[in-house]
Design a protein around this motif. Structure first.
Motif, PDB file in Angstrom:
ATOM      1  N   SER A   1       0.827  -1.200   0.000  1.00 26.27           N
ATOM      2  CA  SER A   1       0.000   0.000   0.000  1.00 26.27           C
ATOM      3  C   SER A   1       0.864   1.254   0.000  1.00 26.27           C
ATOM      4  O   SER A   1       1.989   1.262   0.502  1.00 26.27           O
ATOM      5  CB  SER A   1      -0.944   0.006   1.200  1.00 26.27           C
TER       6      SER A   1
ATOM      7  N   ALA B   1      -2.625   7.505  -0.821  1.00 21.62           N
ATOM      8  CA  ALA B   1      -3.520   7.894  -1.914  1.00 21.62           C
ATOM      9  C   ALA B   1      -4.493   8.946  -1.393  1.00 21.62           C
ATOM     10  O   ALA B   1      -4.944   8.868  -0.255  1.00 21.62           O
ATOM     11  CB  ALA B   1      -4.288   6.681  -2.418  1.00 21.62           C
TER      12      ALA B   1
ATOM     13  N   ARG C   1      -4.235   2.588  -3.178  1.00 24.46           N
ATOM     14  CA  ARG C   1      -3.115   2.613  -4.113  1.00 24.46           C
ATOM     15  C   ARG C   1      -2.041   1.657  -3.613  1.00 24.46           C
ATOM     16  O   ARG C   1      -1.693   1.661  -2.439  1.00 24.46           O
ATOM     17  CB  ARG C   1      -2.561   4.035  -4.201  1.00 24.46           C
ATOM     18  N   TYR C   2      -1.521   0.837  -4.532  1.00 23.39           N
ATOM     19  CA  TYR C   2      -0.476  -0.139  -4.222  1.00 23.39           C
ATOM     20  C   TYR C   2       0.628   0.015  -5.256  1.00 23.39           C
ATOM     21  O   TYR C   2       0.353   0.293  -6.424  1.00 23.39           O
ATOM     22  CB  TYR C   2      -1.030  -1.569  -4.301  1.00 23.39           C
ATOM     23  N   THR C   3       1.869  -0.178  -4.840  1.00 27.11           N
ATOM     24  CA  THR C   3       2.986  -0.076  -5.778  1.00 27.11           C
ATOM     25  C   THR C   3       3.924  -1.275  -5.632  1.00 27.11           C
ATOM     26  O   THR C   3       4.025  -1.879  -4.572  1.00 27.11           O
ATOM     27  CB  THR C   3       3.795   1.223  -5.564  1.00 27.11           C
TER      28      THR C   3
ATOM     29  N   GLU D   1       2.011   0.579 -10.562  1.00 26.24           N
ATOM     30  CA  GLU D   1       1.042   1.139  -9.621  1.00 26.24           C
ATOM     31  C   GLU D   1      -0.315   0.508  -9.911  1.00 26.24           C
ATOM     32  O   GLU D   1      -0.773   0.516 -11.052  1.00 26.24           O
ATOM     33  CB  GLU D   1       0.954   2.647  -9.806  1.00 26.24           C
ATOM     34  N   TRP D   2      -0.948  -0.062  -8.892  1.00 27.36           N
ATOM     35  CA  TRP D   2      -2.304  -0.608  -8.974  1.00 27.36           C
ATOM     36  C   TRP D   2      -3.174   0.292  -8.115  1.00 27.36           C
ATOM     37  O   TRP D   2      -2.926   0.461  -6.928  1.00 27.36           O
ATOM     38  CB  TRP D   2      -2.312  -2.047  -8.452  1.00 27.36           C
ATOM     39  N   TRP D   3      -4.158   0.932  -8.725  1.00 25.64           N
ATOM     40  CA  TRP D   3      -4.981   1.905  -8.012  1.00 25.64           C
ATOM     41  C   TRP D   3      -6.438   1.523  -8.173  1.00 25.64           C
ATOM     42  O   TRP D   3      -6.918   1.358  -9.296  1.00 25.64           O
ATOM     43  CB  TRP D   3      -4.747   3.298  -8.583  1.00 25.64           C
ATOM     44  N   THR D   4      -7.132   1.381  -7.054  1.00 31.66           N
ATOM     45  CA  THR D   4      -8.551   1.053  -7.089  1.00 31.66           C
ATOM     46  C   THR D   4      -9.353   2.175  -6.441  1.00 31.66           C
ATOM     47  O   THR D   4      -8.897   2.834  -5.508  1.00 31.66           O
ATOM     48  CB  THR D   4      -8.861  -0.268  -6.353  1.00 31.66           C
ATOM     49  N   LYS D   5     -10.536   2.392  -6.987  1.00 33.18           N
ATOM     50  CA  LYS D   5     -11.468   3.356  -6.397  1.00 33.18           C
ATOM     51  C   LYS D   5     -12.866   2.867  -6.748  1.00 33.18           C
ATOM     52  O   LYS D   5     -13.202   2.754  -7.925  1.00 33.18           O
ATOM     53  CB  LYS D   5     -11.238   4.757  -6.935  1.00 33.18           C
TER      54      LYS D   5
ATOM     55  N   ALA E   1     -10.438   0.051 -11.369  1.00 34.00           N
ATOM     56  CA  ALA E   1      -9.021  -0.127 -11.041  1.00 34.00           C
ATOM     57  C   ALA E   1      -8.186   0.114 -12.284  1.00 34.00           C
ATOM     58  O   ALA E   1      -8.677  -0.022 -13.415  1.00 34.00           O
ATOM     59  CB  ALA E   1      -8.762  -1.529 -10.506  1.00 34.00           C
TER      60      ALA E   1
ATOM     61  N   ARG F   1      -0.695   0.877 -13.944  1.00 37.40           N
ATOM     62  CA  ARG F   1       0.165   1.789 -14.692  1.00 37.40           C
ATOM     63  C   ARG F   1       1.628   1.404 -14.521  1.00 37.40           C
ATOM     64  O   ARG F   1       2.017   0.859 -13.499  1.00 37.40           O
ATOM     65  CB  ARG F   1       0.005   3.222 -14.190  1.00 37.40           C
TER      66      ARG F   1
END
Length: 126
Positions: free
Chosen positions: A79, A82, A87-89, A94-98, A102, A105
């Motif tokens: 984590s 964010a 947001r996870y890297t 980068e994996w971003w969920t909202k 998701a 990038r």
């Protein structure tokens, strides 16, 4: 204090390409985390265009992790701060969920580059 254990298995590209090395030993890493409270592992399936992506989320005390396949390998994301969403890297990714959306990038790409994947939740955890 409880321990949570999970294993990451990385499949070699040669095996995925159909090269006949069936005797090869698959790398396996087992991680242990000490947790004082509850620890959960949730799996969510995302639809990313024509591709389906299975992501596991590990919530163990202060450790918030996501495990997802990138370029034929399971990668462990941690984590990160964010403004909204989660947001996870991991390395350049980068994996971003909202909400139910998701994106994946490559942070080394141009700033205005399109995400590698844009996804929507295909199933909710049980």
């Amino acid at each position: 204090m409880r321990h949570i254990h999970f294993a990451l298995i990385s499949l070699g590209c040669a095996l995925l390409a159909g090269v006949s090395h069936a005797q090869e030993i698959q790398p396996r890493i087992t991680l242990s985390l000490e947790v004082a409270g509850e620890a959960t592992v949730n799996s969510i399936t995302y639809q990313c265009g024509s591709k389906t992506l299975a992501v596991s989320y590990v919530n163990a005390g202060p450790n918030l992790l996501a495990i997802l396949p990138v370029e034929e390998q399971s990668i462990l994301f941690t984590s990160a701060i964010a403004a909204s969403g989660a947001r996870y890297t991991a390395g350049p990714y980068e994996w971003w969920t909202k909400g139910n959306e998701a994106s994946l990038r490559n942070l080394m790409a141009e700033e205005d580059a399109k995400p590698l994947l844009e996804c929507s939740v295909a199933n909710q955890p049980q």
